[in-house]
Enzyme design. Structure first.
Site, PDB file in Angstrom:
ATOM      1  N   TYR A  90       0.820  -1.204   0.000  1.00 47.53           N
ATOM      2  CA  TYR A  90       0.000   0.000   0.000  1.00 47.53           C
ATOM      3  C   TYR A  90       0.864   1.268   0.000  1.00 47.53           C
ATOM      4  O   TYR A  90       0.679   2.128  -0.862  1.00 47.53           O
ATOM      5  CB  TYR A  90      -0.962  -0.054   1.192  1.00 47.53           C
ATOM      6  CG  TYR A  90      -2.160   0.843   1.071  1.00 47.53           C
ATOM      7  CD1 TYR A  90      -2.963   1.110   2.167  1.00 47.53           C
ATOM      8  CD2 TYR A  90      -2.496   1.445  -0.144  1.00 47.53           C
ATOM      9  CE1 TYR A  90      -4.051   1.932   2.068  1.00 47.53           C
ATOM     10  CE2 TYR A  90      -3.585   2.273  -0.246  1.00 47.53           C
ATOM     11  CZ  TYR A  90      -4.359   2.514   0.863  1.00 47.53           C
ATOM     12  OH  TYR A  90      -5.437   3.340   0.771  1.00 47.53           O
ATOM     13  N   GLU A 117       2.232   6.497  -6.958  1.00 49.28           N
ATOM     14  CA  GLU A 117       1.186   7.358  -7.505  1.00 49.28           C
ATOM     15  C   GLU A 117       1.523   8.827  -7.295  1.00 49.28           C
ATOM     16  O   GLU A 117       1.448   9.640  -8.216  1.00 49.28           O
ATOM     17  CB  GLU A 117      -0.157   7.018  -6.836  1.00 49.28           C
ATOM     18  CG  GLU A 117      -0.688   5.646  -7.204  1.00 49.28           C
ATOM     19  CD  GLU A 117      -1.903   5.231  -6.362  1.00 49.28           C
ATOM     20  OE1 GLU A 117      -2.659   6.120  -5.924  1.00 49.28           O
ATOM     21  OE2 GLU A 117      -2.082   4.023  -6.155  1.00 49.28           O
TER      22      GLU A 117
END
Lengths: 308, 230
Positions: free
Chosen positions: B152, B159
């Site tokens: 994660y 991103e």
């Protein structure tokens, strides 16, 4: 004649908060709330959720103790609903905000469009018209809140009003920014488009007001029971033949007309969100009507005639 | 005693469809994984591997939009809003950032999130497949609720770095931006929008991360109890 004993427990901890001795069997929940308030002054009645089941629904003020499914020693549960604010106050705050925020942009306050543009006015008449319509809409709402509306529920949690205000005030600022911008472009079809929009606006405002009056008259004697609204001699109320919540229908109509008048995407977006929100409310109300009244007119839709 | 849980799950037809959907998605992300490995071995470096898996990535990540429909139809017991939010953020990164701003496609940060997504999705879809068939190997369950701890943050870093890398090119080209005056009386600055998106990670990421950690404790300790009692 048997006196009841009422114990009130905290809904989470199940700790006994109070024990009321010698309660009359025909005592209402309202009276029990007042008694509880005397023991706990900071928990005024509007803040008290009194229920039969820790996870159940709050009991209404009008409920009578002996009609509840309890023995002569009743156990009730208390939940603090948090600080509450009256509906009238809620609406006054929610509607005054957009009214004044719009003016900040209309009069082009210094910090809005920069120092060069401060206090200038737009060369387009439609911008003045838009300000008049927007202000008229919110002033009308404020007047209705004070003189027309009769609320079934007394209060709303304080936290919710912050969220609501952010939404209404934020959107008012956003759309006022574009309409009153120095680089604003008037509608593509000119006067025809604006005149059409103004007529539609006035009709919808009149319609919305008519419906509010009808709904208010249903509760004229201060009764809190629900009645089926019916069309009256006023042609604007004839929408009741087709929909359960014509006030929402007219409201969406008002915002559509404002979108046409200003030809502004943020206004269109706000209209869309209003439509979605009001459709949800209308469907909810419509379902409640259908559930409560066996003889409810079956051909009525919730917000759009024949469609929705 | 054990409380009776009334599960109203999907019907037989919906279950069959969901199994097929999850198998297809597992296969799709495996294709992407294999594609990455092959491209790495062929090129000898891990730079610019995006181009070798561009098409399947777009196809299968966009296909995840169906999951919103599944929630809306009620055949999957998740919240529509939450699922929509998660899928849309992925689709946004795939199309509105990586695809639209060609200059970032050679960035290493793209590989970072693609790898994170690939491993996560393979495990997630196989988890759903096995769950639907009522035969969930503990390994898959463990993987789903443990590997996220690394994957994660890895994905989020990839991103954010990619969006950050795209900023100057968006500013330069005025991508997806509209300025006044125009007949719709609307303005939108994609550059500012991307910055706001980056800022939104700050409140959202920790919440989701700790939620998953909480879920992990619940799910894995529950299984431990079952195993001990057997």
């Amino acid at each position: 004649f048997v006196f009841y004993q009422v114990e009130i427990l905290d809904w989470e901890t199940k700790k006994q908060l109070c024990f009321l001795d010698k309660v009359e069997p025909n005592a209402t929940i309202r009276e029990i709330r007042l008694m509880f308030h005397k023991l706990y002054p900071r928990w005024y009645p509007a803040r008290q959720s009194i229920k039969l089941d820790p996870k159940g629904k709050s009991l209404r003020d009008e409920e009578i103790l002996q009609h509840l499914p309890v023995g002569t020693t009743a156990t009730l549960y208390f939940k603090d609903l948090g600080p509450q604010i009256g509906w009238t106050m809620v609406f006054l705050i929610e509607y005054t905000g957009p009214l004044f925020i719009y003016f900040l942009f209309y009069f082009r306050m210094t910090f809005v469009y920069g120092l060069d543009e401060r206090f200038t006015s737009s060369p387009h008449p439609v911008v003045n018209l838009a300000c008049i319509c927007h202000s008229f809409h919110y002033i009308k709402r404020l007047i209705e809140t004070v003189f027309v509306h009769r609320f079934s529920r007394g209060t709303m949690p304080l936290r919710k009003i912050v969220k609501n205000c952010l939404y209404y005030w934020g959107f008012a600022a956003w759309l006022a920014y574009y309409i009153n911008h120095p680089l604003y472009t008037p509608p593509s079809y000119g006067k025809k488009q604006i005149n059409f929009a103004v007529i539609m606006f006035l009709l919808c405002e009149a319609g919305n007001f008519s419906i509010h009056v009808v709904l208010s008259d249903l509760r004229r004697n201060g009764s809190k029971t629900r009645k089926i609204p019916h069309p009256t001699k006023n042609p604007f109320t004839w929408l009741f033949f087709f929909v359960s919540c014509p006030n929402y229908t007219y409201e969406v109509g008002t915002w559509i007309s404002f979108t046409i008048m200003t030809q502004c995407v943020p206004v269109g977006l706000f209209t869309l969100l209003c439509f979605i929100q009001m459709t949800i409310w209308a469907k909810d109300k419509h379902c409640t009507y259908l559930r409560e009244f066996k003889d409810y007119p079956s051909h009525r839709m919730s917000i759009i005639p024949f469609l929705l | 005693g054990r409380s009776r849980r009334r599960r109203r799950g999907p019907g037989a037809l919906a279950t069959a469809y969901l199994v097929i959907y999850n198998v297809v998605m597992t296969a799709g992300w495996l294709v992407i994984a294999v594609g990455l490995v092959r491209a790495y071995l062929a090129k000898g470096s891990y730079h610019s591997l995006y181009y070798s898996i561009e098409k399947p990535l777009k196809f299968f990540q966009t296909g995840a939009l169906l999951e919103i429909l599944h929630c809306a139809l009620g055949i999957v017991p998740s919240s529509v809003v939450l699922t929509a939010f998660q899928v849309m953020s992925r689709v946004f990164l795939t199309w509105a950032v990586t695809h639209s701003v060609k200059e970032v496609q050679t960035e290493d940060s793209v590989l970072l999130f693609v790898v994170a997504w690939t491993i996560t999705e393979i495990i997630r879809y196989s988890f759903y497949t096995f769950s639907l068939l009522n035969h969930l190997p503990y390994l898959i369950k463990w993987a789903r609720y443990t590997l996220f701890i690394v994957l994660y943050p890895m994905g989020v870093s990839g991103e954010l770095l990619t969006i950050y890398a795209a900023l100057p090119f968006v500013r330069q080209s005025g991508l997806y931006s509209i300025s006044l005056p125009n007949k719709y009386n609307f303005s939108f600055d994609y550059y500012t929008f991307l910055i706001l998106v980056m800022i939104s990670y700050i409140p959202i990421f920790p919440q989701l991360y700790f939620h998953m950690l909480h879920q992990r404790r619940k799910v894995l300790s529950h299984t431990e109890e079952h195993r001990k009692s057997e």
